[in-house]
Design an enzyme around this catalytic site. Structure first.
Site, PDB file in Angstrom:
ATOM      1  CG  ASP A  30     107.568 -11.438 -12.890  1.00 46.94           C
ATOM      2  OD1 ASP A  30     107.283 -10.217 -12.776  1.00 46.94           O
ATOM      3  OD2 ASP A  30     106.902 -12.349 -12.346  1.00 46.94           O
ATOM      4  CE  LYS A  35     103.170 -10.677 -15.162  1.00 39.16           C
ATOM      5  NZ  LYS A  35     103.050  -9.711 -14.065  1.00 39.16           N
ATOM      6  CG  LEU A 250      90.924  20.025  -9.134  1.00 36.58           C
ATOM      7  CD1 LEU A 250      90.997  21.534  -9.306  1.00 36.58           C
ATOM      8  CD2 LEU A 250      90.482  19.690  -7.706  1.00 36.58           C
ATOM      9  CB  CYS A 260      98.644   3.300  -6.988  1.00 34.93           C
ATOM     10  SG  CYS A 260      99.891   2.366  -7.901  1.00 34.93           S
TER      11      CYS A 260
HETATM   12  N1  LIG Z   1     101.021   0.245 -11.203  1.00 30.14           N
HETATM   13  C1  LIG Z   1     101.307   1.530 -11.020  1.00 30.14           C
HETATM   14  O1  LIG Z   1     100.729   2.421 -11.636  1.00 30.14           O
HETATM   15  C2  LIG Z   1     102.403   1.940 -10.062  1.00 30.14           C
HETATM   16  C3  LIG Z   1     102.931   3.234 -10.129  1.00 30.14           C
HETATM   17  C4  LIG Z   1     103.935   3.595  -9.247  1.00 30.14           C
HETATM   18  C5  LIG Z   1     104.373   2.676  -8.298  1.00 30.14           C
HETATM   19  N2  LIG Z   1     103.832   1.430  -8.246  1.00 30.14           N
HETATM   20  C6  LIG Z   1     104.356   0.491  -7.242  1.00 30.14           C
HETATM   21  O2  LIG Z   1     105.232  -0.417  -7.914  1.00 30.14           O
HETATM   22  C7  LIG Z   1     105.162  -1.720  -7.297  1.00 30.14           C
HETATM   23  C8  LIG Z   1     104.809  -2.754  -8.337  1.00 30.14           C
HETATM   24  O3  LIG Z   1     103.524  -2.460  -8.853  1.00 30.14           O
HETATM   25  P1  LIG Z   1     102.970  -3.119 -10.198  1.00 30.14           P
HETATM   26  O4  LIG Z   1     101.687  -2.454 -10.499  1.00 30.14           O
HETATM   27  O5  LIG Z   1     104.036  -3.146 -11.232  1.00 30.14           O
HETATM   28  O6  LIG Z   1     102.692  -4.619  -9.691  1.00 30.14           O
HETATM   29  P2  LIG Z   1     102.486  -5.913 -10.588  1.00 30.14           P
HETATM   30  O7  LIG Z   1     101.729  -6.868  -9.751  1.00 30.14           O
HETATM   31  O8  LIG Z   1     101.961  -5.535 -11.930  1.00 30.14           O
HETATM   32  O9  LIG Z   1     103.967  -6.462 -10.824  1.00 30.14           O
HETATM   33  C9  LIG Z   1     104.742  -7.047  -9.827  1.00 30.14           C
HETATM   34  C10 LIG Z   1     105.512  -8.209 -10.424  1.00 30.14           C
HETATM   35  O10 LIG Z   1     106.422  -8.710  -9.450  1.00 30.14           O
HETATM   36  C11 LIG Z   1     106.521 -10.126  -9.640  1.00 30.14           C
HETATM   37  N3  LIG Z   1     107.110 -10.723  -8.453  1.00 30.14           N
HETATM   38  C12 LIG Z   1     106.553 -10.944  -7.229  1.00 30.14           C
HETATM   39  N4  LIG Z   1     107.455 -11.521  -6.411  1.00 30.14           N
HETATM   40  C13 LIG Z   1     108.602 -11.656  -7.114  1.00 30.14           C
HETATM   41  C14 LIG Z   1     109.881 -12.176  -6.807  1.00 30.14           C
HETATM   42  N5  LIG Z   1     110.160 -12.681  -5.593  1.00 30.14           N
HETATM   43  N6  LIG Z   1     110.836 -12.181  -7.775  1.00 30.14           N
HETATM   44  C15 LIG Z   1     110.558 -11.689  -9.002  1.00 30.14           C
HETATM   45  N7  LIG Z   1     109.353 -11.176  -9.332  1.00 30.14           N
HETATM   46  C16 LIG Z   1     108.403 -11.162  -8.409  1.00 30.14           C
HETATM   47  C17 LIG Z   1     105.089 -10.537  -9.933  1.00 30.14           C
HETATM   48  O11 LIG Z   1     105.034 -11.793 -10.577  1.00 30.14           O
HETATM   49  C18 LIG Z   1     104.628  -9.382 -10.831  1.00 30.14           C
HETATM   50  O12 LIG Z   1     104.826  -9.671 -12.196  1.00 30.14           O
HETATM   51  C19 LIG Z   1     104.159  -1.572  -6.154  1.00 30.14           C
HETATM   52  O13 LIG Z   1     104.847  -1.244  -4.983  1.00 30.14           O
HETATM   53  C20 LIG Z   1     103.317  -0.395  -6.598  1.00 30.14           C
HETATM   54  O14 LIG Z   1     102.708   0.274  -5.507  1.00 30.14           O
HETATM   55  C21 LIG Z   1     102.875   1.043  -9.100  1.00 30.14           C
END
Ligand SMILES: NC(=O)c1ccc[n+]([C@@H]2O[C@H](COP(=O)([O-])OP(=O)(O)OC[C@H]3O[C@@H](n4cnc5c(N)ncnc54)[C@H](O)[C@@H]3O)[C@@H](O)[C@H]2O)c1
Length: 438
Positions: A30, A35, A250, A260
Protein backbone atom coordinates in the site's frame (compact mmCIF):
# COMPACT_ATOMS: atom_id res chain seq x y z
CA UNK A 1 1.62 -19.73 -4.26
CA UNK A 2 3.30 -16.37 -3.88
CA UNK A 3 0.82 -13.53 -4.38
CA UNK A 4 0.94 -9.76 -4.06
CA UNK A 5 -1.96 -7.42 -3.52
CA UNK A 6 -1.44 -3.80 -4.53
CA UNK A 7 -3.81 -1.60 -2.55
CA UNK A 8 -4.56 -2.87 0.95
CA UNK A 9 -7.90 -1.28 1.80
CA UNK A 10 -11.23 -2.97 2.48
CA UNK A 11 -10.84 -5.27 -0.52
CA UNK A 12 -7.06 -5.70 -0.69
CA UNK A 13 -6.39 -6.37 2.96
CA UNK A 14 -9.31 -8.76 3.39
CA UNK A 15 -8.48 -10.59 0.16
CA UNK A 16 -4.82 -10.83 1.19
CA UNK A 17 -5.71 -12.23 4.60
CA UNK A 18 -8.07 -14.82 3.08
CA UNK A 19 -5.55 -15.90 0.45
CA UNK A 20 -3.00 -16.33 3.25
CA UNK A 21 -5.53 -18.34 5.25
CA UNK A 22 -5.91 -20.59 2.20
CA UNK A 23 -2.17 -21.30 2.37
CA UNK A 24 -0.74 -18.77 -0.09
CA UNK A 25 2.18 -16.50 0.76
CA UNK A 26 0.85 -12.97 0.43
CA UNK A 27 2.53 -9.60 0.38
CA UNK A 28 0.14 -6.65 0.74
CA UNK A 29 1.42 -3.42 -0.79
CA UNK A 30 0.00 0.00 0.00
CA UNK A 31 1.27 3.48 -0.84
CA UNK A 32 -0.09 4.80 2.47
CA UNK A 33 2.93 4.47 4.78
CA UNK A 34 0.85 5.15 7.89
CA UNK A 35 -1.47 2.27 7.02
CA UNK A 36 1.41 -0.09 6.33
CA UNK A 37 3.18 0.90 9.56
CA UNK A 38 0.07 0.29 11.62
CA UNK A 39 -0.46 -3.09 9.91
CA UNK A 40 3.15 -4.00 10.66
CA UNK A 41 2.54 -3.00 14.28
CA UNK A 42 -0.42 -5.38 14.43
CA UNK A 43 -3.14 -2.72 14.20
CA UNK A 44 -5.97 -3.26 11.72
CA UNK A 45 -7.04 0.06 10.16
CA UNK A 46 -10.60 -1.07 9.37
CA UNK A 47 -13.31 -2.98 11.18
CA UNK A 48 -14.48 -6.11 9.44
CA UNK A 49 -15.81 -9.09 11.44
CA UNK A 50 -13.14 -11.79 11.79
CA UNK A 51 -10.46 -9.82 9.94
CA UNK A 52 -8.23 -8.92 12.86
CA UNK A 53 -7.87 -12.53 14.03
CA UNK A 54 -7.21 -13.70 10.47
CA UNK A 55 -4.51 -11.09 9.86
CA UNK A 56 -2.78 -11.81 13.16
CA UNK A 57 -2.88 -15.56 12.65
CA UNK A 58 -1.39 -15.38 9.16
CA UNK A 59 1.23 -12.78 10.04
CA UNK A 60 2.34 -15.07 12.86
CA UNK A 61 2.43 -18.00 10.41
CA UNK A 62 4.60 -15.83 8.10
CA UNK A 63 2.14 -16.15 5.26
CA UNK A 64 1.13 -12.47 5.29
CA UNK A 65 3.34 -9.37 5.16
CA UNK A 66 3.08 -5.67 4.36
CA UNK A 67 5.16 -3.16 2.46
CA UNK A 68 4.95 0.23 0.78
CA UNK A 69 7.19 -0.93 -2.06
CA UNK A 70 5.54 -1.92 -5.35
CA UNK A 71 8.94 -3.19 -6.46
CA UNK A 72 8.95 -5.69 -3.58
CA UNK A 73 5.39 -6.64 -4.52
CA UNK A 74 6.30 -7.29 -8.15
CA UNK A 75 9.33 -9.26 -7.06
CA UNK A 76 7.38 -11.40 -4.56
CA UNK A 77 4.17 -12.37 -6.34
CA UNK A 78 3.81 -14.53 -9.44
CA UNK A 79 0.33 -13.06 -9.53
CA UNK A 80 -0.25 -9.37 -8.74
CA UNK A 81 -3.76 -8.28 -7.73
CA UNK A 82 -4.60 -4.60 -8.15
CA UNK A 83 -7.16 -3.43 -5.55
CA UNK A 84 -6.79 0.35 -5.63
CA UNK A 85 -9.67 2.87 -5.63
CA UNK A 86 -11.69 3.56 -8.77
CA UNK A 87 -13.61 6.64 -7.62
CA UNK A 88 -16.14 8.54 -9.70
CA UNK A 89 -15.31 11.64 -11.71
CA UNK A 90 -17.71 14.57 -11.73
CA UNK A 91 -19.68 13.15 -14.70
CA UNK A 92 -20.06 9.72 -13.07
CA UNK A 93 -17.42 8.04 -15.23
CA UNK A 94 -14.58 6.19 -13.49
CA UNK A 95 -11.32 7.81 -12.47
CA UNK A 96 -8.79 5.24 -13.63
CA UNK A 97 -5.73 7.24 -12.59
CA UNK A 98 -4.96 4.93 -9.63
CA UNK A 99 -5.11 1.89 -11.91
CA UNK A 100 -2.93 3.59 -14.52
CA UNK A 101 -0.36 4.61 -11.92
CA UNK A 102 -0.10 1.09 -10.52
CA UNK A 103 0.12 -0.36 -14.04
CA UNK A 104 3.07 1.93 -14.79
CA UNK A 105 4.74 1.09 -11.47
CA UNK A 106 4.35 -2.63 -12.09
CA UNK A 107 5.72 -2.24 -15.62
CA UNK A 108 8.84 -0.50 -14.39
CA UNK A 109 9.74 -3.43 -12.14
CA UNK A 110 8.68 -6.36 -14.33
CA UNK A 111 11.59 -8.66 -15.07
CA UNK A 112 9.93 -12.05 -15.55
CA UNK A 113 6.45 -13.44 -16.28
CA UNK A 114 3.69 -12.12 -14.04
CA UNK A 115 -0.10 -12.24 -14.11
CA UNK A 116 -1.61 -8.85 -13.37
CA UNK A 117 -5.16 -9.05 -12.04
CA UNK A 118 -7.70 -6.25 -12.07
CA UNK A 119 -9.55 -6.85 -8.81
CA UNK A 120 -10.77 -3.26 -8.56
CA UNK A 121 -14.17 -2.55 -10.11
CA UNK A 122 -13.38 -1.14 -13.53
CA UNK A 123 -15.27 -0.27 -16.73
CA UNK A 124 -15.42 -2.86 -19.47
CA UNK A 125 -12.24 -2.74 -21.62
CA UNK A 126 -10.01 -1.49 -18.78
CA UNK A 127 -8.01 -4.73 -18.90
CA UNK A 128 -7.05 -3.94 -22.47
CA UNK A 129 -5.97 -0.46 -21.36
CA UNK A 130 -3.92 -1.82 -18.44
CA UNK A 131 -2.17 -4.26 -20.79
CA UNK A 132 -1.36 -1.40 -23.19
CA UNK A 133 0.09 0.73 -20.37
CA UNK A 134 2.24 -2.12 -19.07
CA UNK A 135 3.46 -2.97 -22.57
CA UNK A 136 4.38 0.69 -23.12
CA UNK A 137 6.36 1.04 -19.89
CA UNK A 138 7.87 -2.42 -19.42
CA UNK A 139 11.23 -3.44 -20.83
CA UNK A 140 10.87 -4.97 -24.30
CA UNK A 141 10.22 -8.70 -24.43
CA UNK A 142 9.12 -9.15 -20.81
CA UNK A 143 6.15 -11.51 -20.59
CA UNK A 144 2.91 -10.85 -18.68
CA UNK A 145 -0.83 -11.40 -18.88
CA UNK A 146 -3.69 -9.26 -17.66
CA UNK A 147 -6.71 -10.93 -16.11
CA UNK A 148 -9.98 -9.59 -14.71
CA UNK A 149 -11.15 -11.06 -11.41
CA UNK A 150 -13.92 -8.81 -10.03
CA UNK A 151 -14.66 -8.88 -6.33
CA UNK A 152 -18.17 -9.46 -4.99
CA UNK A 153 -17.51 -9.31 -1.23
CA UNK A 154 -19.89 -7.35 0.98
CA UNK A 155 -18.42 -5.14 3.65
CA UNK A 156 -19.61 -6.39 7.02
CA UNK A 157 -19.27 -10.02 5.95
CA UNK A 158 -16.21 -9.73 3.71
CA UNK A 159 -14.20 -12.51 5.33
CA UNK A 160 -17.07 -14.98 5.12
CA UNK A 161 -17.83 -13.92 1.54
CA UNK A 162 -14.21 -14.38 0.47
CA UNK A 163 -13.77 -17.71 2.20
CA UNK A 164 -17.04 -19.08 0.79
CA UNK A 165 -17.80 -17.20 -2.41
CA UNK A 166 -20.96 -17.87 -4.45
CA UNK A 167 -18.75 -17.87 -7.54
CA UNK A 168 -15.37 -16.75 -8.75
CA UNK A 169 -15.29 -14.88 -12.05
CA UNK A 170 -12.05 -15.00 -13.99
CA UNK A 171 -11.75 -13.21 -17.30
CA UNK A 172 -8.72 -13.78 -19.48
CA UNK A 173 -7.49 -15.13 -22.76
CA UNK A 174 -4.21 -16.79 -21.80
CA UNK A 175 -4.26 -20.45 -20.73
CA UNK A 176 -1.11 -19.92 -18.69
CA UNK A 177 -2.69 -17.09 -16.67
CA UNK A 178 -6.04 -18.86 -16.29
CA UNK A 179 -4.31 -22.00 -14.96
CA UNK A 180 -2.53 -19.95 -12.29
CA UNK A 181 -5.76 -18.19 -11.35
CA UNK A 182 -7.63 -21.49 -11.01
CA UNK A 183 -4.85 -22.81 -8.78
CA UNK A 184 -5.11 -19.79 -6.48
CA UNK A 185 -8.81 -20.39 -5.98
CA UNK A 186 -8.67 -24.19 -5.68
CA UNK A 187 -8.69 -24.17 -1.84
CA UNK A 188 -11.92 -22.17 -1.82
CA UNK A 189 -13.85 -24.94 -3.59
CA UNK A 190 -16.22 -22.44 -5.23
CA UNK A 191 -17.75 -22.53 -8.69
CA UNK A 192 -15.41 -20.79 -11.14
CA UNK A 193 -16.75 -19.02 -14.19
CA UNK A 194 -14.11 -18.41 -16.84
CA UNK A 195 -14.89 -15.71 -19.38
CA UNK A 196 -13.15 -13.26 -21.65
CA UNK A 197 -11.85 -10.12 -19.92
CA UNK A 198 -14.60 -7.81 -21.15
CA UNK A 199 -17.40 -10.07 -19.91
CA UNK A 200 -15.78 -10.43 -16.47
CA UNK A 201 -15.50 -6.66 -16.15
CA UNK A 202 -19.10 -6.18 -17.23
CA UNK A 203 -20.38 -8.84 -14.81
CA UNK A 204 -19.30 -6.72 -11.84
CA UNK A 205 -21.11 -3.55 -12.91
CA UNK A 206 -24.12 -5.58 -14.04
CA UNK A 207 -24.33 -7.39 -10.67
CA UNK A 208 -24.15 -4.23 -8.56
CA UNK A 209 -26.63 -2.46 -10.83
CA UNK A 210 -29.08 -5.34 -10.51
CA UNK A 211 -28.85 -5.26 -6.71
CA UNK A 212 -29.39 -1.50 -6.73
CA UNK A 213 -32.36 -2.05 -9.02
CA UNK A 214 -33.91 -4.40 -6.45
CA UNK A 215 -33.41 -1.79 -3.73
CA UNK A 216 -35.01 0.95 -5.80
CA UNK A 217 -37.82 -1.40 -6.80
CA UNK A 218 -38.78 -2.08 -3.20
CA UNK A 219 -38.38 1.60 -2.31
CA UNK A 220 -40.74 2.59 -5.12
CA UNK A 221 -43.16 -0.07 -3.87
CA UNK A 222 -42.83 1.38 -0.37
CA UNK A 223 -44.23 4.66 -1.63
CA UNK A 224 -47.28 2.83 -2.97
CA UNK A 225 -47.61 0.88 0.30
CA UNK A 226 -47.54 4.11 2.26
CA UNK A 227 -50.46 5.68 0.42
CA UNK A 228 -52.45 2.46 0.10
CA UNK A 229 -52.09 1.34 3.72
CA UNK A 230 -50.09 -1.79 2.87
CA UNK A 231 -46.99 -2.97 4.72
CA UNK A 232 -43.89 -3.14 2.50
CA UNK A 233 -42.25 -5.70 4.80
CA UNK A 234 -45.07 -8.13 4.18
CA UNK A 235 -45.06 -7.34 0.48
CA UNK A 236 -41.29 -8.01 0.33
CA UNK A 237 -41.81 -11.29 2.17
CA UNK A 238 -44.56 -12.26 -0.24
CA UNK A 239 -42.63 -11.56 -3.40
CA UNK A 240 -39.24 -12.60 -2.01
CA UNK A 241 -40.49 -16.09 -1.16
CA UNK A 242 -40.69 -16.69 -4.89
CA UNK A 243 -37.36 -18.34 -5.72
CA UNK A 244 -37.29 -16.60 -9.07
CA UNK A 245 -37.16 -13.27 -7.21
CA UNK A 246 -35.42 -13.95 -3.88
CA UNK A 247 -35.77 -12.01 -0.61
CA UNK A 248 -32.30 -10.37 -0.67
CA UNK A 249 -32.02 -6.66 -1.34
CA UNK A 250 -35.75 -6.15 -0.93
CA UNK A 251 -35.51 -4.04 2.22
CA UNK A 252 -37.17 -0.67 1.89
CA UNK A 253 -35.23 2.11 3.55
CA UNK A 254 -33.22 5.26 3.03
CA UNK A 255 -31.74 3.88 -0.18
CA UNK A 256 -28.37 2.52 -1.09
CA UNK A 257 -25.14 4.29 -0.21
CA UNK A 258 -21.57 3.28 0.53
CA UNK A 259 -18.41 3.30 -1.50
CA UNK A 260 -19.67 0.94 -4.22
CA UNK A 261 -23.30 1.16 -5.32
CA UNK A 262 -23.65 4.92 -5.99
CA UNK A 263 -20.37 5.08 -7.89
CA UNK A 264 -20.85 1.78 -9.73
CA UNK A 265 -24.36 2.64 -10.91
CA UNK A 266 -23.17 6.08 -12.07
CA UNK A 267 -20.22 4.39 -13.78
CA UNK A 268 -22.40 1.84 -15.56
CA UNK A 269 -24.67 4.63 -16.82
CA UNK A 270 -21.59 6.50 -18.11
CA UNK A 271 -20.15 3.31 -19.64
CA UNK A 272 -23.44 2.54 -21.40
CA UNK A 273 -23.52 6.07 -22.81
CA UNK A 274 -19.92 5.82 -23.96
CA UNK A 275 -20.85 2.58 -25.73
CA UNK A 276 -23.75 4.36 -27.45
CA UNK A 277 -26.36 2.22 -25.61
CA UNK A 278 -27.68 4.45 -22.79
CA UNK A 279 -29.04 2.31 -19.93
CA UNK A 280 -32.12 4.44 -19.18
CA UNK A 281 -33.51 2.02 -16.57
CA UNK A 282 -30.53 2.70 -14.31
CA UNK A 283 -31.22 6.43 -14.40
CA UNK A 284 -34.62 5.73 -12.86
CA UNK A 285 -32.94 3.51 -10.25
CA UNK A 286 -30.78 6.50 -9.32
CA UNK A 287 -33.72 8.90 -9.27
CA UNK A 288 -35.71 6.66 -6.92
CA UNK A 289 -32.70 6.32 -4.66
CA UNK A 290 -32.15 10.08 -4.51
CA UNK A 291 -35.81 10.59 -3.61
CA UNK A 292 -35.69 8.34 -0.53
CA UNK A 293 -33.74 10.65 1.75
CA UNK A 294 -35.67 13.74 0.61
CA UNK A 295 -38.99 12.09 1.40
CA UNK A 296 -37.74 10.89 4.78
CA UNK A 297 -36.50 14.36 5.73
CA UNK A 298 -39.80 15.88 4.56
CA UNK A 299 -41.59 13.55 6.98
CA UNK A 300 -39.39 14.52 9.92
CA UNK A 301 -39.71 18.25 9.16
CA UNK A 302 -43.45 17.93 8.93
CA UNK A 303 -43.70 16.05 12.22
CA UNK A 304 -41.48 18.53 14.07
CA UNK A 305 -42.92 21.69 12.49
CA UNK A 306 -39.37 22.92 11.93
CA UNK A 307 -35.89 21.43 12.15
CA UNK A 308 -34.37 24.59 13.61
CA UNK A 309 -33.29 24.06 17.19
CA UNK A 310 -34.84 20.59 17.40
CA UNK A 311 -32.86 17.87 19.11
CA UNK A 312 -32.46 14.93 16.77
CA UNK A 313 -30.89 11.67 17.88
CA UNK A 314 -29.41 9.60 15.07
CA UNK A 315 -28.70 5.91 15.53
CA UNK A 316 -26.24 4.51 13.01
CA UNK A 317 -23.66 6.30 10.87
CA UNK A 318 -21.90 3.54 8.93
CA UNK A 319 -23.34 2.92 5.46
CA UNK A 320 -24.55 -0.49 6.62
CA UNK A 321 -24.28 -2.58 9.79
CA UNK A 322 -21.18 -4.58 10.78
CA UNK A 323 -18.73 -2.14 9.21
CA UNK A 324 -17.05 1.09 10.25
CA UNK A 325 -17.13 2.39 6.66
CA UNK A 326 -18.80 5.79 6.37
CA UNK A 327 -17.83 6.51 2.76
CA UNK A 328 -20.91 7.85 0.92
CA UNK A 329 -23.03 6.72 3.88
CA UNK A 330 -26.67 7.79 3.59
CA UNK A 331 -26.70 8.06 7.40
CA UNK A 332 -23.91 10.64 7.28
CA UNK A 333 -25.67 12.54 4.49
CA UNK A 334 -28.81 12.53 6.61
CA UNK A 335 -26.88 14.03 9.53
CA UNK A 336 -25.31 16.68 7.28
CA UNK A 337 -28.71 17.69 5.97
CA UNK A 338 -30.26 17.80 9.44
CA UNK A 339 -27.41 20.04 10.61
CA UNK A 340 -27.78 22.25 7.52
CA UNK A 341 -31.45 22.77 8.47
CA UNK A 342 -30.52 23.87 11.98
CA UNK A 343 -31.22 20.66 13.93
CA UNK A 344 -29.07 19.82 16.97
CA UNK A 345 -27.84 16.32 16.26
CA UNK A 346 -26.56 13.71 18.70
CA UNK A 347 -25.33 10.62 16.93
CA UNK A 348 -24.09 7.18 17.84
CA UNK A 349 -22.73 4.21 15.92
CA UNK A 350 -21.39 0.97 17.42
CA UNK A 351 -18.26 0.89 15.22
CA UNK A 352 -17.96 3.98 13.06
CA UNK A 353 -17.36 6.72 15.67
CA UNK A 354 -13.63 7.06 14.98
CA UNK A 355 -14.17 7.18 11.20
CA UNK A 356 -16.89 9.84 11.72
CA UNK A 357 -14.50 11.92 13.82
CA UNK A 358 -12.42 12.41 10.67
CA UNK A 359 -15.37 13.98 8.80
CA UNK A 360 -16.08 17.76 8.76
CA UNK A 361 -19.62 17.18 10.09
CA UNK A 362 -18.20 15.75 13.33
CA UNK A 363 -17.45 19.26 14.59
CA UNK A 364 -21.12 20.22 14.19
CA UNK A 365 -22.76 17.36 16.10
CA UNK A 366 -22.51 15.66 19.47
CA UNK A 367 -20.87 12.26 19.24
CA UNK A 368 -22.66 10.25 21.90
CA UNK A 369 -21.20 7.53 24.07
CA UNK A 370 -24.08 5.10 23.54
CA UNK A 371 -27.40 4.77 21.77
CA UNK A 372 -29.29 5.84 24.88
CA UNK A 373 -26.94 8.75 25.46
CA UNK A 374 -27.63 9.98 21.91
CA UNK A 375 -31.37 9.90 22.62
CA UNK A 376 -31.15 12.02 25.78
CA UNK A 377 -33.71 14.87 25.60
CA UNK A 378 -34.28 14.21 21.90
CA UNK A 379 -37.37 15.50 20.13
CA UNK A 380 -37.10 12.67 17.64
CA UNK A 381 -35.05 9.51 17.23
CA UNK A 382 -33.95 8.71 13.69
CA UNK A 383 -32.72 5.22 12.94
CA UNK A 384 -30.36 5.39 9.99
CA UNK A 385 -28.37 2.11 10.01
CA UNK A 386 -29.84 -1.26 10.96
CA UNK A 387 -27.33 -2.38 13.60
CA UNK A 388 -28.85 -5.34 15.47
CA UNK A 389 -28.19 -3.73 18.86
CA UNK A 390 -30.71 -1.00 17.99
CA UNK A 391 -33.39 -3.64 17.48
CA UNK A 392 -32.98 -4.80 21.06
CA UNK A 393 -32.84 -1.33 22.62
CA UNK A 394 -34.39 -0.86 26.05
CA UNK A 395 -37.58 0.89 24.93
CA UNK A 396 -38.60 1.87 28.44
CA UNK A 397 -35.28 3.58 29.11
CA UNK A 398 -35.47 5.16 25.66
CA UNK A 399 -38.96 6.52 26.34
CA UNK A 400 -37.93 8.07 29.62
CA UNK A 401 -34.74 9.68 28.28
CA UNK A 402 -36.33 11.27 25.21
CA UNK A 403 -38.08 14.59 25.32
CA UNK A 404 -40.76 13.49 22.88
CA UNK A 405 -41.79 9.91 21.97
CA UNK A 406 -41.23 10.06 18.22
CA UNK A 407 -39.27 7.53 16.15
CA UNK A 408 -38.44 7.73 12.44
CA UNK A 409 -37.12 4.34 11.43
CA UNK A 410 -35.26 4.72 8.15
CA UNK A 411 -34.44 1.00 7.98
CA UNK A 412 -37.68 -0.61 9.16
CA UNK A 413 -35.70 -2.26 11.95
CA UNK A 414 -38.03 -1.80 14.90
CA UNK A 415 -41.33 -3.53 15.52
CA UNK A 416 -43.97 -0.78 15.15
CA UNK A 417 -46.39 -2.48 17.52
CA UNK A 418 -43.76 -3.03 20.23
CA UNK A 419 -42.65 0.60 20.14
CA UNK A 420 -46.24 1.79 20.15
CA UNK A 421 -46.82 -0.23 23.32
CA UNK A 422 -44.16 1.90 24.98
CA UNK A 423 -45.98 5.07 23.95
CA UNK A 424 -43.97 5.99 20.88
CA UNK A 425 -45.24 7.39 17.63
CA UNK A 426 -43.57 5.38 14.88
CA UNK A 427 -42.87 6.11 11.23
CA UNK A 428 -41.11 3.55 9.08
CA UNK A 429 -40.69 3.37 5.33
CA UNK A 430 -43.73 2.02 3.47
CA UNK A 431 -45.30 0.51 6.58
CA UNK A 432 -48.75 1.92 5.79
CA UNK A 433 -50.45 2.46 9.11
CA UNK A 434 -49.12 -0.69 10.79
CA UNK A 435 -48.54 1.02 14.12
CA UNK A 436 -52.12 2.32 14.24
CA UNK A 437 -53.71 -0.99 13.20
CA UNK A 438 -52.62 -2.94 16.24
N1 LIG B 1 -15.28 -1.96 -0.53
C1 LIG B 1 -16.04 -2.89 -1.12
O1 LIG B 1 -17.00 -3.40 -0.54
C2 LIG B 1 -15.72 -3.37 -2.51
C3 LIG B 1 -16.29 -4.56 -2.98
C4 LIG B 1 -15.99 -5.00 -4.25
C5 LIG B 1 -15.15 -4.23 -5.06
N2 LIG B 1 -14.62 -3.07 -4.58
C6 LIG B 1 -13.72 -2.31 -5.46
O2 LIG B 1 -12.38 -2.56 -5.03
C7 LIG B 1 -11.56 -1.39 -5.23
C8 LIG B 1 -10.92 -0.99 -3.93
O3 LIG B 1 -11.93 -0.64 -3.01
P1 LIG B 1 -11.66 -0.50 -1.44
O4 LIG B 1 -12.97 -0.29 -0.80
O5 LIG B 1 -10.78 -1.60 -0.98
O6 LIG B 1 -10.83 0.88 -1.42
P2 LIG B 1 -9.91 1.43 -0.24
O7 LIG B 1 -9.84 2.89 -0.44
O8 LIG B 1 -10.37 0.88 1.06
O9 LIG B 1 -8.48 0.78 -0.53
C9 LIG B 1 -7.66 1.15 -1.59
C10 LIG B 1 -6.22 1.17 -1.12
O10 LIG B 1 -5.37 1.39 -2.23
C11 LIG B 1 -4.25 2.16 -1.78
N3 LIG B 1 -3.57 2.74 -2.93
C12 LIG B 1 -3.95 3.78 -3.72
N4 LIG B 1 -3.03 3.99 -4.67
C13 LIG B 1 -2.06 3.06 -4.51
C14 LIG B 1 -0.86 2.77 -5.19
N5 LIG B 1 -0.46 3.49 -6.25
N6 LIG B 1 -0.08 1.75 -4.74
C15 LIG B 1 -0.47 1.03 -3.66
N7 LIG B 1 -1.61 1.27 -2.99
C16 LIG B 1 -2.39 2.26 -3.40
C17 LIG B 1 -4.89 3.16 -0.82
O11 LIG B 1 -3.93 3.71 0.06
C18 LIG B 1 -5.92 2.27 -0.11
O12 LIG B 1 -5.40 1.71 1.07
C19 LIG B 1 -12.50 -0.35 -5.85
O13 LIG B 1 -12.42 -0.44 -7.24
C20 LIG B 1 -13.86 -0.81 -5.39
O14 LIG B 1 -14.90 -0.37 -6.25
C21 LIG B 1 -14.88 -2.63 -3.34
Amino acid sequence: MKLSIIGSGYVGLTTGACFAEAGHHVLCVDSDAEKVNSLKAGEIPIFEPGLEALVKKNVAARRLGFTTSTEEGVDHGEVLFIAVPTPPLEDGSVDLSYMEKVAREIAQHLSSYRVIVDKSTVPVRTGEQVARTIREHARPGVEFDVVSNPEFLREGSAVADLMKPDRIVIGGNSDRALALMQKIYEPFMAPVLVTDINSAELIKHAANSFLALKISYINALAEICEVSGADVKKVAEGIGADRRIGRGFLNAGLGYGGSCFPKDIAAFIAISEQCGQPFELLKEVQRINDRQLNRFLDGIREALGTMTGKKVAVWGLSFKPHTDDVRASVAVELVERLVAEGALVSAYDPKAMSKVQELPVAAKIRLAASALDAAKDADVLVLATEWPEFASADLEALRSTMNSPLIFDGRNLLDPLAVRDFGFQYRGIGRGNVAERG
